[in-house]
Write a protein that holds these residues in place. Structure first.
Motif, PDB file in Angstrom:
ATOM      1  N   THR A 199     -36.071 -24.415 -25.226  1.00 22.96           N
ATOM      2  CA  THR A 199     -36.241 -23.013 -24.824  1.00 22.96           C
ATOM      3  C   THR A 199     -35.422 -22.693 -23.581  1.00 22.96           C
ATOM      4  O   THR A 199     -34.755 -21.647 -23.502  1.00 22.96           O
ATOM      5  N   ASP A 200     -35.447 -23.591 -22.605  1.00 20.05           N
ATOM      6  CA  ASP A 200     -34.673 -23.375 -21.376  1.00 20.05           C
ATOM      7  C   ASP A 200     -33.176 -23.349 -21.664  1.00 20.05           C
ATOM      8  O   ASP A 200     -32.430 -22.532 -21.097  1.00 20.05           O
ATOM      9  N   LEU A 201     -32.725 -24.232 -22.532  1.00 24.51           N
ATOM     10  CA  LEU A 201     -31.300 -24.279 -22.868  1.00 24.51           C
ATOM     11  C   LEU A 201     -30.874 -23.027 -23.643  1.00 24.51           C
ATOM     12  O   LEU A 201     -29.741 -22.552 -23.493  1.00 24.51           O
ATOM     13  N   GLN A 202     -31.776 -22.507 -24.448  1.00 25.13           N
ATOM     14  CA  GLN A 202     -31.467 -21.260 -25.154  1.00 25.13           C
ATOM     15  C   GLN A 202     -31.239 -20.115 -24.175  1.00 25.13           C
ATOM     16  O   GLN A 202     -30.363 -19.264 -24.390  1.00 25.13           O
ATOM     17  N   SER A 203     -32.014 -20.077 -23.113  1.00 23.10           N
ATOM     18  CA  SER A 203     -31.826 -19.045 -22.083  1.00 23.10           C
ATOM     19  C   SER A 203     -30.447 -19.186 -21.445  1.00 23.10           C
ATOM     20  O   SER A 203     -29.763 -18.190 -21.195  1.00 23.10           O
ATOM     21  N   LEU A 204     -30.033 -20.438 -21.195  1.00 25.14           N
ATOM     22  CA  LEU A 204     -28.704 -20.673 -20.635  1.00 25.14           C
ATOM     23  C   LEU A 204     -27.627 -20.260 -21.630  1.00 25.14           C
ATOM     24  O   LEU A 204     -26.608 -19.674 -21.254  1.00 25.14           O
TER      25      LEU A 204
END
Length: 328
Positions: free
Chosen positions: A62-67
C-alpha cells in the motif's frame, strides 16, 4: 525479512550502476523484489532507474502504491513474491503467487535468444530462511531455461549471507566448502562480489524486533554480500543443453555424495568400462577425487559421457526426476 538501513542506499545504487549513471536514452529497467518500506527503492529511482517493485507484504504494498502514484511512470508496483514465481500448483493463482508470464508482461519485456545481451536486472535481499533452497531453485531454473530464464539471460544482484557466498566461490579441494552448488554456480554464472556489508546495517521486521543474524560456524558469516550473478553466455555450447541439464545437475550432485572418492570409482559405479581411456582423452589424472575437479572438468566429463557408447542416460532417468522434484 531484512531491510536495508538508509545509509546503505547510496552504496547499493553505486554498485548497481557500475559506477556510472543511466546516461541518455531509454532508462534501464530494474526488478526489485521484497522492497519493504522502499528505502533502497527511492535511492534507485533517484539514480534514474525505472523500477518494477514486487512486494508481498500488504502494508508495504500500500505504501509503495502511494509512491507509485506520485511518480510519472518511473515506478510500477506488483503484488507478488519473487520466491513464489511459477508454483507447481495448478489452477488460478492467488497473490502473492505469480507467474513469470504475467510478470514479464507487466515489465513490457519480450524474450530474446540466450546469447543476446542481459535482458533484465533483478535486485533483492534473499531471505535467510531456506536461503540455500532458494539459491538451488534459481540455479535449476537457469540451467533448464525455465521461469524467468525462458525469456533470456537475467542478471541477479542479490544480498546473500557471507556463508553462502563463500560456498559459491570456493576452490577445488577445499574440504567441506567446495560443493555441488559451487560447481554448478561457477559454471553457470559469472560471479562478482559488489559489496560486503555488516549485518548491523540491516533492520528487520520480525515481530519481536530482533535482528535474526545467522550464526557463524565452519564458514565466516559476519556480513551480507551483494553478489552479481550473470548467466554465462556460452553455457549451452557443446553437449550441455536445457533439455539434459537435469541429468547434468544430478551427475554433479551424485559426485559430491562422497566428495573424496576417486573419479574412476564413480565412473565404474555408472557402469562405464572404459574409464581409463576416457580420462586419458580428457587429460584428467586417474587418481583425481571428485572434490578436486574444476567446474569445467565436470562439463567436459558430462559431454564425453553423452557421446560414449558405454553410457546410457536412462541409467539416471528415474533418480533425476525424483531429485528434481525434491529440490523444486
Amino acid at each position: 525479512r531484512f531491510i536495508a538501513c538508509p545509509q546503505l542506499a547510496r552504496t547499493v545504487r553505486r554498485c548497481l550502476q557500475g559506477g556510472a549513471g543511466p546516461g541518455p536514452g531509454p532508462q534501464p529497467v530494474l526488478l526489485e523484489f521484497a522492497p519493504g518500506p522502499g528505502v533502497l527503492t527511492r535511492s534507485l529511482l533517484d539514480a534514474g532507474f525505472r523500477v518494477v517493485a514486487l512486494e508481498s507484504n500488504s502494508d508495504f504494498f500500500t505504501d509503495l502504491q502511494s509512491l507509485e502514484k506520485s511518480l510519472d511512470g518511473q515506478l510500477k508496483v506488483i503484488h507478488g513474491d519473487f520466491f513464489r514465481l511459477d508454483p507447481l500448483a495448478k489452477g488460478a493463482l492467488k497473490p502473492p503467487a505469480v507467474t513469470s508470464d504475467k510478470l514479464f508482461e507487466s515489465l513490457g519485456v519480450a524474450a530474446v535468444p540466450w546469447r543476446a545481451g542481459v535482458l533484465l536486472k533483478i535486485f533483492g535481499i534473499v531471505p535467510q530462511q531456506l536461503e540455500r533452497n532458494r539459491l538451488w531453485r534459481l540455479l535449476f531454473a537457469m540451467y533448464e531455461c525455465g521461469s524467468i530464464y525462458r525469456y533470456g539471460r537475467v542478471e541477479l544482484n542479490l544480498f546473500i549471507s557471507e556463508k553462502e557466498y563463500t560456498v559459491l566461490t570456493a576452490k577445488p579441494g577445499t574440504s567441506r566448502i567446495y560443493q555441488a552448488l559451487t560447481v554448478l554456480a561457477q559454471l553457470g554464472y559469472e560471479i562478482e562480489l559488489l559489496h560486503k556489508e555488516p549485518w548491523s546495517s540491516f533492520a528487520t521486521d520480525l515481530k519481536n524486533g530482533g535482528l535474526a543474524i545467522p550464526k557463524a560456524g565452519l564458514l565466516p558469516n559476519d556480513h551480507f554480500c551483494l553478489v552479481r550473478l550473470t548467466p554465462q553466455q556460452n553455457l549451452f555450447t557443446g553437449g550441455l543443453k536445457p533439455s539434459n541439464a537435469s541429468t547434468f545437475i544430478f551427475m554433479v550432485k551424485q559426485s559430491f555424495a562422497k566428495p573424496k572418492s576417486r573419479l574412476t570409482d564413480r565412473l565404474n559405479s555408472w557402469s562405464l568400462d572404459n574409464s581409463d581411456t576416457l580420462l586419458k582423452a580428457l587429460e584428467i589424472p586417474k587418481n583425481a577425487s571428485m572434490c578436486n575437479l574444476y567446474p569445467e572438468d565436470y562439463k567436459r566429463l558430462f559431454e564425453a559421457l553423452q557421446n560414449s557408447d558405454m553410457f546410457a542416460e536412462s541409467f539416471f532417468h528415474d533418480e533425476v526426476l525424483a531429485n528434481t522434484r525434491t529440490v523444486t
